[in-house]
Design an enzyme around this catalytic site. Structure first.
Site, PDB file in Angstrom:
ATOM      1  CG  HIS A  15      -2.009   0.966   1.204  1.00  0.00           C
ATOM      2  ND1 HIS A  15      -2.619   1.448   2.325  1.00  0.00           N
ATOM      3  CD2 HIS A  15      -2.636   1.563   0.161  1.00  0.00           C
ATOM      4  CE1 HIS A  15      -3.569   2.291   1.989  1.00  0.00           C
ATOM      5  NE2 HIS A  15      -3.605   2.385   0.686  1.00  0.00           N
ATOM      6  CD  GLU A  42      -2.818   2.401  -3.630  1.00  0.00           C
ATOM      7  OE1 GLU A  42      -3.821   3.114  -3.671  1.00  0.00           O
ATOM      8  OE2 GLU A  42      -1.931   2.535  -2.741  1.00  0.00           O
ATOM      9  CG  ASP A  44      -2.690   6.902  -3.367  1.00  0.00           C
ATOM     10  OD1 ASP A  44      -3.752   6.304  -3.584  1.00  0.00           O
ATOM     11  OD2 ASP A  44      -1.967   6.691  -2.363  1.00  0.00           O
ATOM     12  CG  HIS A  56      -3.227   9.343   0.186  1.00  0.00           C
ATOM     13  ND1 HIS A  56      -4.029  10.029   1.086  1.00  0.00           N
ATOM     14  CD2 HIS A  56      -3.907   8.217  -0.113  1.00  0.00           C
ATOM     15  CE1 HIS A  56      -5.134   9.341   1.306  1.00  0.00           C
ATOM     16  NE2 HIS A  56      -5.083   8.235   0.597  1.00  0.00           N
ATOM     17  CD  GLU A 108      -6.673   5.453  -4.788  1.00  0.00           C
ATOM     18  OE1 GLU A 108      -6.027   4.773  -3.968  1.00  0.00           O
ATOM     19  OE2 GLU A 108      -7.533   6.311  -4.466  1.00  0.00           O
TER      20      GLU A 108
HETATM   21  O1  G3P Z   1      -6.222   1.733  -3.492  1.00  0.00           O
HETATM   22  C1  G3P Z   1      -6.460   1.262  -2.192  1.00  0.00           C
HETATM   23  C2  G3P Z   1      -6.385   2.387  -1.204  1.00  0.00           C
HETATM   24  O2  G3P Z   1      -5.185   3.060  -1.401  1.00  0.00           O
HETATM   25  C3  G3P Z   1      -7.529   3.346  -1.318  1.00  0.00           C
HETATM   26  O3  G3P Z   1      -7.549   4.295  -0.300  1.00  0.00           O
HETATM   27  O4  G3P Z   1      -7.108   6.471   0.687  1.00  0.00           O
HETATM   28  O5  G3P Z   1      -5.408   4.693   0.877  1.00  0.00           O
HETATM   29  O6  G3P Z   1      -5.817   5.796  -1.306  1.00  0.00           O
HETATM   30  P1  G3P Z   1      -6.414   5.362   0.009  1.00  0.00           P
HETATM   31 MG    MG Z   2      -4.580   4.641  -2.624  1.00  0.00          MG
END
Ligand code: G3P
Ligand code: MG
Length: 245
Positions: A15, A42, A44, A56, A108
């Site tokens: 993450h 993943e 952002d 993020h 993302e």
């Molecule tokens: O993509 C999974 C997760 O990252 C979604 O929430 O807020 O951590 O970007 P967030």
């Molecule tokens: Mg995310």
């Protein structure tokens, strides 16, 4: 010590790289996820000042030593900031260079108007040798996913949700998604079963505690986003992701 043969399956998705170990969404975090052996990760993405940056929040304060709205900054200012441990905010292209198709990548689309520039970058890296089966584009902004599908119908889509829709995963099926990504606090058995009946994978965020990993595996979830990839890798088999998601 369990061997992979007798471990249950739960896909490990780092993450924001491996945010439990390094400043989130930085090259150090991406590198750490690779070092830990995460098969997937993943990050952002926002589109700011004509550049795709990996970040993020919509403001700078939590993550950097800067201040203000991300979307109001110049790229040069963003690059001057400390995003933790002396790391810079990276571009998506820099992240792709570091990963170099060694792990599956979930991009993302966090910011608005990201589908068009991300599609252009994907076209570039696929031409440069990236396996497109190792790419997955997700978003809470489902219209961005529609735009991505129009631009690159061959790229897998993941539909993010923070609460359960009234028709479960029908919306994701209608989007032509590959996967649905519910939050840990909302996912339940009915939702997982409904998604699987629609032939959708279920990847849950954010699952950092081993007890939650056990719960997610018991629900039949396919994979989890975690800041601590080693906690998933220790107890769960990963299967063969050489050929992609
Ligand atoms: O993509 C999974 C997760 O990252 C979604 O929430 O807020 O951590 O970007 P967030
Ligand atoms: Mg995310």
């Amino acid at each position: 010590m369990l061997t992979d043969m007798n471990k249950p399956h739960l896909l490990c998705i780092g993450h924001r790289g491996a945010m439990g170990h390094a400043p989130e969404n930085t090259l150090a975090s991406v590198q750490k996820a690779l070092e830990l052996g995460a098969p997937c990760m993943e990050v952002d993405v926002y589109y700011i000042d004509g550049r795709l940056v990996v970040f993020h929040d919509d403001r700078l304060e939590r993550i950097t030593n800067g201040s203000g709205y991300l979307c109001e900054q110049t790229f040069d200012y963003l690059r001057s900031l400390d995003a933790g441990d002396g790391q810079q905010i990276p571009t998506l292209e820099e992240v792709c260079v570091v990963i170099d198709s060694q792990a599956c990548l979930n991009i993302e689309l966090k910011g608005p108007d990201t589908a068009v520039p991300v599609a252009a970058l994907l076209t570039k890296i696929i031409a440069g040798g990236w396996d497109k089966e190792k790419l997955l584009v997700s978003s809470f902004h489902h219209r961005e996913l529609l735009e991505m599908r129009r631009l690159r119908p061959d790229i897998k889509l993941g539909a993010l949700i923070r609460g359960l829709p009234v028709d479960d995963s029908k919306f994701a099926e209608d989007l032509g998604a590959f996967s649905v990504h519910p939050s840990l606090d909302c996912v339940n058995q009915r939702f997982v079963d409904d998604a699987h009946e629609r032939n959708l994978k279920v990847y849950v965020f954010a699952v950092d505690h081993p007890e939650d990993m056990v719960k997610m595996q018991a629900l039949g979830v396919d994979g989890v986003f975690t800041g601590f990839p080693e906690r998933v890798l220790e107890n769960y088999a990963q299967g063969n992701i050489e050929n992609g998601w």
